[in-house]
Write a protein that holds these residues in place. Structure first.
Motif, mmCIF file in Angstrom:
data_model
loop_
_atom_site.group_PDB
_atom_site.id
_atom_site.type_symbol
_atom_site.label_atom_id
_atom_site.label_comp_id
_atom_site.label_asym_id
_atom_site.label_seq_id
_atom_site.Cartn_x
_atom_site.Cartn_y
_atom_site.Cartn_z
ATOM 1 N N UNK A 109 0.676 -1.288 0.149
ATOM 2 C CA UNK A 109 -0.172 0.203 -0.091
ATOM 3 C C UNK A 109 0.862 1.212 0.122
ATOM 4 N N UNK A 110 0.303 2.342 -0.489
ATOM 5 C CA UNK A 110 1.043 3.499 -0.602
ATOM 6 C C UNK A 110 0.872 4.348 0.676
ATOM 7 N N UNK A 111 2.041 5.071 0.800
ATOM 8 C CA UNK A 111 2.125 6.046 2.134
ATOM 9 C C UNK A 111 2.029 7.453 1.519
ATOM 10 N N UNK A 112 0.847 8.258 1.710
ATOM 11 C CA UNK A 112 0.740 9.459 1.309
ATOM 12 C C UNK A 112 1.597 10.684 1.785
ATOM 13 N N UNK A 113 2.198 11.566 1.169
ATOM 14 C CA UNK A 113 2.977 12.728 1.728
ATOM 15 C C UNK A 113 2.151 13.487 2.875
ATOM 16 N N UNK A 114 0.825 13.814 2.619
ATOM 17 C CA UNK A 114 -0.016 14.425 3.647
ATOM 18 C C UNK A 114 -0.110 13.711 4.861
ATOM 19 N N UNK A 115 -0.036 12.252 4.861
ATOM 20 C CA UNK A 115 -0.225 11.654 6.087
ATOM 21 C C UNK A 115 0.993 11.064 6.917
ATOM 22 N N UNK A 116 1.906 11.102 5.932
ATOM 23 C CA UNK A 116 3.358 10.500 6.613
ATOM 24 C C UNK A 116 4.575 11.425 6.129
ATOM 25 N N UNK A 117 4.287 12.759 6.612
ATOM 26 C CA UNK A 117 5.632 13.729 5.890
ATOM 27 C C UNK A 117 7.020 13.384 6.606
ATOM 28 N N UNK A 118 7.316 12.674 7.517
ATOM 29 C CA UNK A 118 8.472 12.422 8.045
ATOM 30 C C UNK A 118 8.778 11.252 7.143
ATOM 31 N N UNK A 119 8.241 10.327 6.676
ATOM 32 C CA UNK A 119 8.654 9.280 5.671
ATOM 33 C C UNK A 119 9.287 9.774 4.446
ATOM 34 N N UNK A 154 1.675 11.463 12.308
ATOM 35 C CA UNK A 154 1.252 10.626 11.084
ATOM 36 C C UNK A 154 0.128 9.971 10.993
ATOM 37 N N UNK A 155 -0.831 9.588 9.846
ATOM 38 C CA UNK A 155 -2.100 9.074 9.695
ATOM 39 C C UNK A 155 -1.615 7.848 9.157
ATOM 40 N N UNK A 156 -2.016 6.420 9.713
ATOM 41 C CA UNK A 156 -1.823 5.424 8.822
ATOM 42 C C UNK A 156 -2.736 5.162 7.802
ATOM 43 N N UNK A 157 -2.483 3.819 6.961
ATOM 44 C CA UNK A 157 -3.282 3.609 5.928
ATOM 45 C C UNK A 157 -4.907 3.073 6.405
ATOM 46 N N UNK A 158 -5.068 2.739 7.665
ATOM 47 C CA UNK A 158 -6.102 2.639 8.455
ATOM 48 C C UNK A 158 -6.953 3.733 9.060
ATOM 49 N N UNK A 159 -6.182 4.739 9.008
ATOM 50 C CA UNK A 159 -6.698 6.256 9.670
ATOM 51 C C UNK A 159 -6.518 6.196 11.022
ATOM 52 N N UNK A 160 -5.504 5.624 11.666
ATOM 53 C CA UNK A 160 -5.232 5.800 13.003
ATOM 54 C C UNK A 160 -4.195 6.770 12.982
ATOM 55 N N UNK A 161 -4.264 7.845 14.264
ATOM 56 C CA UNK A 161 -2.952 8.631 14.324
ATOM 57 C C UNK A 161 -1.932 8.158 15.002
ATOM 58 N N UNK A 162 -0.578 8.218 14.745
ATOM 59 C CA UNK A 162 0.431 7.449 15.204
ATOM 60 C C UNK A 162 1.748 8.636 15.399
#
Length: 354
Positions: free
Chosen positions: A72-82, A97-105
């Motif tokens: 699965x993709x990791x989107x820049x808006x959800x995972x900027x540190x990556x 960050x926000x995961x692919x399952x919409x959990x804030x981590x």
């Protein structure tokens, strides 16, 4: 699909790079158990979007994921540190960050390098902070419902005045400590002791200067935020005024408009002060040159570059107390990493949350 298949199908990595990632993936279960959290390896896809190529879930605690996110993709808006770590090749710590399952981590991200030092992927450790975010939102909602008061403006002014007075007192106390250091330095017979005391004195004076600046009204924005361009300009002007009369060094600023809290402004200014001081003292044997300070604003992360066109960076300089303190400040207080390299002079870069 295996890591090798995912990399071959979605990335431009070589066979040698994929082999390095496979070896890194062998340790994911141990790392996951060690941090008691989910761990991943992401790589940049050919389409410019990061993709998950390996994962591990902790065996001793509950995973935050209901299913697999491999491929699965990791989107820049959800995972900027990556994306920042993939692009800049620097570690990032405690970034939301926000995961692919919409959990804030909260993510800790570190680059994986090949034999040439090129970033080919990132190792990610995560922990759930959804409850913390929920409490923050509740607090914000309660704050927004609080009725405005006619006294709000005068109260804010009183608070700002108190802050300025506090900074002024801190400055005076630091200057007194600096004077004590100077007396000890004059009495010491040891050249090494004198050198260390001089470094300590310069650091104390740098912090005192910062608090003196923060006591000035024009630096503080109306929302009790610090204007970084104004602070950096005053910092550069202050150091320029201390230059030897024979030095001909121009300090130029290229700044986006960035406002930060005082708690963040102080470590940023301390690091920039050390980098500028280092350049002024060591970069220009003939006494002339240029230093650029570039402040770039990002959606989540902003960065500062201090770049001189001098003699270049000596690796033994890393052992100096000043640069050690600057690196520790970036790591511990700004949750980033200070990168220094020779590039048409010396180029130092660090990032911070905005």
């Amino acid at each position: 699909m295996t890591l090798r298949e995912l990399c071959a199908n979605h990335t431009a990595l070589s066979e040698a790079d994929i082999s390095i990632l496979e070896r890194a993936a062998c340790t994911l279960e141990l790392i996951s158990d060690l941090i008691a959290g989910d761990v991943f390896i992401d790589c940049m896809g050919r389409d410019g979007i990061a993709i998950v190529v390996a994962e591990a879930k902790p065996r001793s605690t509950r995973s935050e994921y209901a299913g697999s996110v491999l491929g699965q993709q990791a989107l820049i808006d959800n995972e900027p540190a990556v994306y920042h770590s993939l692009k800049e090749g620097v570690p990032m710590h405690d970034i939301k960050a926000v995961t692919q399952e919409n959990i804030t981590v909260s993510q800790d991200v570190t680059p994986i390098l090949n034999e040439k030092g090129v970033t080919i992927g990132v190792l990610i450790g995560e922990r759930n902070i959804s409850r913390q975010v929920l409490l923050e939102r509740k607090f914000e909602a309660l704050s927004s419902e609080w009725p405005d008061s006619p006294a709000d403006e005068s109260l804010t002014g009183a608070i700002m005045q108190q802050i300025r007075e506090t900074n002024h007192r801190i400055k005076n106390n630091l200057q007194m400590l600096s004077s004590i250091n100077n007396m000890r330095m004059r009495r010491s017979q040891s050249p090494e002791t004198k050198k260390r005391l001089l470094e300590n004195t310069n650091m104390l004076l740098a912090v005192a200067s910062l608090h003196e600046m923060l006591a000035q009204e024009e630096i503080v924005h109306t929302e009790q935020k610090i204007s970084l361009p104004v602070l950096l300009r005053k910092l550069a002007d202050g150091l320029s005024s201390l230059m030897d009369n024979q030095q001909r060094v121009e300090i130029r600023l290229e700044c986006d408009e960035v406002f930060v809290s005082q708690q963040r402004a102080i470590p940023i200014a301390l690091v920039v002060n050390e980098l500028l001081t280092n350049s002024l003292e060591h970069a220009f044997p003939d006494g002339s040159g240029n230093i650029r300070i570039v402040l770039q604003k990002g959606n989540l992360l902003s960065s500062i570059v201090v770049h001189d066109d001098g003699a270049g960076f000596r690796e033994d300089a890393r052992r100096g107390l000043g640069l050690k303190m600057a690196s520790m400040t970036v790591r511990d207080r700004l949750k980033g990493e200070l990168i220094i390299r020779s590039e048409h002079g010396t180029k130092a870069t660090f990032s911070f949350m905005t």
